[in-house]
Design an enzyme around this catalytic site. Structure first.
Site, PDB file in Angstrom:
ATOM      1  N   SER A   1     -10.034  -0.687   7.755  1.00  0.00           N
ATOM      2  CA  SER A   1      -9.391  -0.465   6.207  1.00  0.00           C
ATOM      3  C   SER A   1      -8.996  -1.440   5.989  1.00  0.00           C
ATOM      4  CB  SER A   1      -8.361   0.939   6.416  1.00  0.00           C
ATOM      5  OG  SER A   1      -8.761   1.796   6.857  1.00  0.00           O
TER       6      SER A   1
ATOM      7  N   SER B   1      -9.755   1.835   3.440  1.00  0.00           N
ATOM      8  CA  SER B   1      -8.762   2.592   2.719  1.00  0.00           C
ATOM      9  C   SER B   1      -7.806   2.172   1.657  1.00  0.00           C
ATOM     10  CB  SER B   1      -8.332   4.243   3.894  1.00  0.00           C
ATOM     11  OG  SER B   1      -7.398   3.257   4.594  1.00  0.00           O
TER      12      SER B   1
ATOM     13  N   LYS C   1       1.229  -1.202   0.061  1.00  0.00           N
ATOM     14  CA  LYS C   1      -0.252  -0.201   0.164  1.00  0.00           C
ATOM     15  C   LYS C   1       0.673   0.809   0.146  1.00  0.00           C
ATOM     16  CE  LYS C   1      -3.689   1.514   2.734  1.00  0.00           C
ATOM     17  NZ  LYS C   1      -4.588   1.584   4.239  1.00  0.00           N
TER      18      LYS C   1
END
Lengths: 164, 546, 549
Positions: C228, C204, C75
């Site tokens: 997330s 997210s 990420k």
């Protein structure tokens, strides 16, 4: 004989359809007996249960913008904060008498102590590589300690209704 | 001739007049002060930021050397590079604990860290990690001596005890260099993240002198325990003063803060100036603003530091990346813990060397030194060490003699040569030998002084040998002394007559005569007594005859 | 090529595959999935270099470990030395970290090939992966959904068959054996995805979820602050695992909320999750919030058993807005556990309702603090403003941050003001204590694992999701997931079955602190029971460009 057979047939049919029914309703029946609650166990807090609503006034807007050095940008920004405060007001409904605040889930642990050795630094390049402005190995900032000028803010309809 | 006369008059009368003028002025200043003292009380509290003497910074592994190349002593965490986390330095914690114990504080077994938010170019993270809620130590006190022979109020040494509210660990910020001409600020983060001990005192002081005395005592303590090199000129010790005035019986006044004072002298001056400024302002009907000021050493005034801005709300918040700091004592069971992770308060307490206050008490009570000498000796670590060096392995040696020789004569040589006591080439043992010669009446004090000079200059012979060589033994034969004194009287009739007329200063002519004749090998006091007796005899002889 | 890390690793060992082949395959997949907007920075060359090194090691019979040669995505809020780390924000658009995050370093040291930095919500603020300067992440199940919708409206005589077969929409198959019926060729050619047809991936960490779901990698590192990882896992039909707080180092993870952030991961199966955890966990001297735990590393038993396991069903997790299908799935699985011999009881976590409120306060307060460093001086976007330091900061932060970030900073500073601190921040901290106590009570009473839904519904369409603002959306999406972050508990979302619209429904399991092995073992058992059909992008005979439009 045929009557008996046909009645048997019907019974079988009924039994089959009954068992089909049972099968299809089995999920329903097991749901009812399920440990999983089949209806919501709580509902959203009603507005009237909360304390008096806070709508932030211009003084607070100004103060927050200076503290944060970001701006609300528009009325939507202010509304967003008002809503966030309203949402957070629900916390007042929880009885926390005698409860200690929690800083971290590691509150019962101890801070790790590092030995006093120089293991870092001497990496000026790494430190400066992402800076947009550098003069002779120094970071560069404009003159400091000058507060933001007072601003005319056009955030739409006046948001000041009640003073906190 | 007239010029000479006039000049003489000027020299004498006007000098006196000038003297009178200054005397009158100082009287009026003193009177004003007295008036102020009666009418106004000043209340001073100080905050000290002391840089911890450690190899690496408080929360990162970068170094702490002074005057390192720009931005080269900066770790990723110090520059607040995203994703970096604080890791505490054990040495900084130990230093804080030791300092807290030296200041008689209670050390909290659990302390926590907080973030204090404000924006400034030399604070890359936009917050400082400090200990606001639960600091490492609280509730201590520091005893210091207020003594300044130049100030009438403080001619007699007096003890002052100042309460310490708390001691906390926190990060230092970087340095900003303001370039007004080019309209920018240059930022060097070498200092960012260095460990600081913030010490907050109660407002227990009443003027600049008291504050200066406290700071000097703190500097001594730091240097004795080695937790800070306490150099205000290098910035390893910084002082902020909070000053307010009020009339006795009334509540405390509004206080101002004077920041970043970087010498003891400036602390005293800034505080005294601010006190006067506030008193004058209030007497004129004005109001004191709660503001932050800096000290302009050129003008000797405090000046406003910040423009009027909204009250700063630091939005303190717990530092989530640092679990609680735990400190143990001997009563805690710690065998299950990694030994390196355990800081034991009792162990640290036991390792604290004798502190200046205790040394002073010892010098006065046990060694019999006067306070002035005790204060002087204990005011400098190197001086104290030298003194201890003189007395080392010589239990017979008299501390009083050692102190006098050291403070009067050795220091004189040191100052003249512009070196320091630590690296002067006069070994304490040699001074000790000189003291022994004096104490055993083998030589006079004057010869002692001479010996100090000679050995300091590089004389290789030991003191006893020098004495032998030059035949500088003390003359103790009373008959010889009597004869010498009589000769002095006989050879200086005018001086004797003047002395008899009441001009006491002529007596020294007789003493000097004897001393010169004997190369200072006679004891001045004995000579003095003998001369006095002889003069008295003569006087009575004369009166008898008449 | 389907399979999980273990299967691929086996093939690498026995030589039937080599790492650079696996890497090329993944890179090709990521090309197929381009419209899903998975990556902010693609690293095909870098990944191949790493893969070639793995080739050499494995050829010599000296693999560094299970992950040697396995493509992994990271990420974009993990610092990667020399590779841009943007957090999907203008503020860090040109930020090149001088160091590797600890977990990234560990993954590299294990020989994995990092294929790219994945898309996310700006600074991890959001539950939809919609607020990124690089555009939103799209759910790979969108095609299935859109196809399904189209098929349902098409009237054919074999409607029932068509519905079943429509689940193998062209370009997306649920298993290799199913094929597109010939009579749908025409409809395929005219098939097009409207913008509105897209479903959100959840956030997210949406990019990482889709990276795994689309086969662009075999595992992806992500973060989980309030859900997330688990929310996108549920929406994208993959395993999303958040370890116990403190097991994995956060050094190098650009923080959202330091006291809640947990480095997490997406994988195709629970065994992979255990394998990745074994690689990335461990005490780190650079992170004072890591703890030593002896239970890690571990591997999961081949035959996961739940004999004697006590499953708790927290009644408060039937929250308002829970969809029927999710409820049915939850009920069905509870039943599954019970019939298999586990003890299933209903428990109460009375403060659950306030957990999301508590989270909303604590989150913004820490955000306000963590974002204070972005001023453009040492790094980050710097405006041309030169009047004063404050003016420069304000201007840089206006342009560098989006509305969501700025809104949270302002809200956080509001709650941290002296006059509000006790009523909001301290009160939230106290409520957090109560929430943690709720869990402790349940676990002390004998519960081993809690079973709950992960999200209220299946992945919502983009159009629907954007009707609410980021804050409201987070309050809804994260309602089941953030309590685990409050208490630091390990939690995992396991894809269970498809909804009537052929979208994945995931369920969440939570266990007590440091019971990660128990948690993943239970998750493995469930996984083995439900046999969820994973999404698989297959190459189309019509050519690459046709696959995703």
């Amino acid at each position: 004989m045929s009557l008996v057979l046909s009645r048997l047939g019907n019974t079988v049919k009924r039994l089959t359809s009954f068992s089909k029914l049972c099968k299809s309703k089995r999920v329903f029946a097991s749901n009812e007996k399920s440990k999983v609650p089949q209806k919501p166990t709580w509902s959203h807090v009603e507005e009237n249960k909360l304390t008096e609503e806070t709508l932030i006034d211009n003084e607070t807007i100004d103060h927050l913008e200076r503290m944060s050095l970001v701006d609300f940008n528009n009325q939507a920004g202010i509304d967003r904060l008002n809503k966030a405060i309203r949402f957070a007001d629900q916390l007042q409904l929880v009885n926390t008498t005698g409860v200690e605040p929690m800083d971290t889930v590691l509150e019962n642990r101890s801070l790790y102590l590092r030995s006093d050795e120089v293991t870092d630094g001497n990496c000026q390049n790494d430190i400066l590589q992402n800076a947009t402005k550098v003069i002779e190995d120094y970071f560069v900032a404009p003159p400091g300690n000058i507060p933001l000028p007072d601003q005319e803010r056009d955030y739409g309809p006046a948001s000041a209704k009640k003073r906190k | 001739m007239a010029c000479v006369i006039i000049t003489n008059i000027f020299k004498r009368n006007s000098f006196k007049k000038l003297g009178h003028f200054w005397y009158a002025r100082s009287l009026s200043v003193a009177a004003t002060r007295l008036k102020h003292d009666r009418e106004w009380k000043a209340v001073i509290g100080i905050e000290i930021h002391a840089q911890i003497y450690s190899k690496s910074k408080l929360f990162s592994g970068s170094g702490t050397e002074y005057a390192y190349p720009v931005n080269n002593q900066v770790g990723l965490f110090d520059a607040a590079i995203p994703g970096t986390l604080p890791v505490i330095n054990k040495r900084c914690v130990e230093a804080a604990v030791m300092t807290a114990l030296a200041l008689n504080c209670s050390v909290n077994k659990v302390s926590k860290f907080d973030r204090k938010h404000y924006f400034y170019a030399d604070l890359p993270a936009g917050y400082q990690i400090t200990q606001q809620r639960q600091p490492i130590a609280t509730d201590g006190y520091c005893r210091c001596i207020v003594y300044n022979p130049a100030v009438p109020k403080y001619r007699e040494p007096r003890e002052l005890s100042v309460r310490i509210i708390q001691l906390q660990l926190e990060q230092d910020s970087g340095k900003s260099l303001h370039d007004e001409e080019n309209g920018y600020t240059l930022v060097d983060l070498n200092r960012a993240g260095v460990g600081l001990m913030e010490i907050v005192t109660a407002p227990d002081m009443c003027d600049g002198e008291e504050a200066a005395s406290l700071i000097k005592e703190l500097q001594l303590i730091f240097k004795t325990i080695g937790t800070c090199n306490a150099r205000m000129d290098e910035g390893s010790l910084r002082v902020d003063a909070n000053i307010s005035v009020h009339r006795p019986g009334e509540p405390l006044g509004v206080r101002t803060e004077v920041k970043n004072l970087n010498s003891v002298r400036f602390v005293a001056k800034a505080i005294d100036y601010e006190i006067s400024r506030q008193i004058e302002l209030l007497e004129d009907g004005g109001k004191v603003e709660n503001e932050t000021k800096a000290f302009d050493f050129k003008t000797g005034r405090t000046v406003s530091m910040r423009d009027k801005e909204m009250k700063q709300d630091y939005r303190f918040m717990p530092e989530p990346n640092l679990p609680p700091l735990r400190i143990y004592d001997s009563s805690d069971a710690v065998s299950h813990l990694d030994a390196h992770q355990v800081i034991n308060v009792d162990d640290i307490r036991a390792s604290i060397p004798t502190l200046p206050a205790a040394k002073r008490t010892h010098l006065v009570d046990v060694c019999g030194l006067p306070w002035a000498d005790a204060i002087k000796l204990s005011s400098e670590v190197n001086l104290m060490e030298y003194f201890e060096g003189i007395l080392r392995d010589a239990p017979h040696r008299l501390p009083k003699t050692a102190a006098t020789i050291l403070l009067k004569h050795v220091l004189r040589c040191v100052y003249k040569a512009k070196c320091s006591i630590a690296d002067c080439n006069l070994a304490p043992q040699r001074v000790g030998e000189i003291c022994d010669l004096i104490d055993t009446s083998k030589i006079t004090w004057d010869i002692g002084a001479k010996l100090v000079d000679m050995v300091f200059e590089g004389e290789t012979l030991n003191p006893a040998a020098i004495v032998e060589k030059n035949k500088w033994h003390k003359i103790t034969d009373n008959e010889v002394i009597l004869r010498l004194c009589q000769t002095a009287i006989d050879e200086n009739p005018k001086a004797v007559r003047k002395y008899k007329e009441g001009k006491k200063r002529y007596f020294s002519t007789l003493i000097h005569h004897v001393q010169n004749k004997t190369e200072q090998c006679t004891d001045s006091f004995v000579v003095m007594d003998t001369l006095k007796q002889l003069v008295l005899c003569e006087y009575s002889k004369v009166t008898q005859e008449s | 090529m389907v399979g999980n890390v273990f299967q691929v690793a086996q093939k690498l060992r026995n030589g039937s595959l080599i790492p650079s082949e696996v890497c090329s395959w993944c890179i090709r997949r990521s090309q197929l999935a381009k419209r899903l907007n998975v990556f902010i920075t693609e690293l095909p060359d870098y990944a191949q270099q790493l893969a070639e090194k793995s080739d050499e090691r494995i050829a010599l019979g000296k693999p560094l470990g299970l992950l040697d040669g396995i493509p992994i995505a990271v990420k974009d809020n993990y610092c990667t030395a020399g590779i841009k780390t943007s957090c999907a924000s203008s503020m860090l658009e040109n930020f090149y970290s001088p160091y590797n995050a600890t977990v990234v370093q560990k993954v590299l040291d294990a020989g994995a090939s990092v294929v790219g930095k994945t898309n996310m919500d700006e600074f991890a603020m959001g539950s939809g992966s919609l607020d990124s300067i690089y555009g939103p992440v799209r759910n790979p199940w969108s095609r299935v959904y859109a196809r399904k919708r189209q098929m349902l409206t098409a009237v054919t005589s074999s409607a029932g068959v068509a519905i079943q077969q429509a689940q193998s929409g062209h370009g997306v198959s649920l298993s290799a054996s199913q094929r597109i019926p010939d009579n749908y060729d025409d409809s395929y050619k005219s098939f097009s995805m409207e913008e509105d047809d897209w479903l959100i991936a959840g956030g997210s960490s949406g990019g990482s979820a889709v990276a795994v779901a689309s086969g662009s990698c075999f595992g992806a590192l992500s973060s989980d602050t309030g859900g997330s990882t688990r929310v996108p896992a549920s929406y994208c039909g993959v395993v999303g695992y958040k370890p116990t707080y403190g097991l994995v180092s956060r050094h190098g993870l650009i923080p959202l909320v330091n006291s809640l952030d947990t480095p997490s991961m997406f994988t195709r199966c629970t065994d992979d999750a255990a394998a990745i955890l074994a690689t990335i966990s461990g005490i780190d001297v650079m992170d004072s919030t890591t703890v030593q735990d002896c239970s890690v590393p571990f591997s999961l038993p081949d035959d996961a058993s739940i004999e004697g396991l006590h499953i708790g069903i927290p009644e408060e997790y039937h929250a308002p807005g829970l969809s029927e299908e999710t409820l049915d799935t939850w009920t069905w699985v509870a039943d599954l556990f019970e019939r298999a011999g586990a003890k299933v009881t209903r428990v109460s976590l009375p403060h659950t309702q306030y957990s999301i409120v508590c989270y909303s306060v604590l989150c913004v307060c820490e955000v306000a603090s963590n974002m204070a460093r972005y001023d453009g001086i040492e790094y980050g976007y710097r405006s041309e403003q030169a009047l004063s330091t404050h003016a420069l900061y304000a201007d840089s932060r206006h342009t560098g941050f989006n509305d969501v970030v700025r809104g949270r900073i302002l809200a956080g500073n509001y709650f941290l003001l002296k006059r509000n601190y006790d009523a909001y921040f301290v009160q939230a901290q106290k409520v957090r204590q109560l929430i943690t106590a709720d869990f402790r009570r349940a676990f002390d009473a004998g519960v081993d694992v809690l079973l709950t839904p992960t999200t209220l519904t299946v992945a919502p369409p983009y159009k629907e999701a954007t009707q609410h603002d980021n804050r409201t959306m987070s309050a809804q999406e994260d309602v089941f997931t953030q309590p685990a972050n409050m208490a630091g508990l390990p939690a995992v979302s396991v894809p269970v079955k498809l909804s009537s619209q052929s979208l994945p429904i995931g369920l969440q399991l939570m266990a007590n602190n440091f019971e990660d092995k128990l948690l993943l073992t239970t998750a493995k058992w469930l996984e083995q029971q439900v046999q969820f059909n994973r999404l698989d992008l297959v190459e189309d005979s019509l050519g690459l460009g046709e696959l995703v439009h």
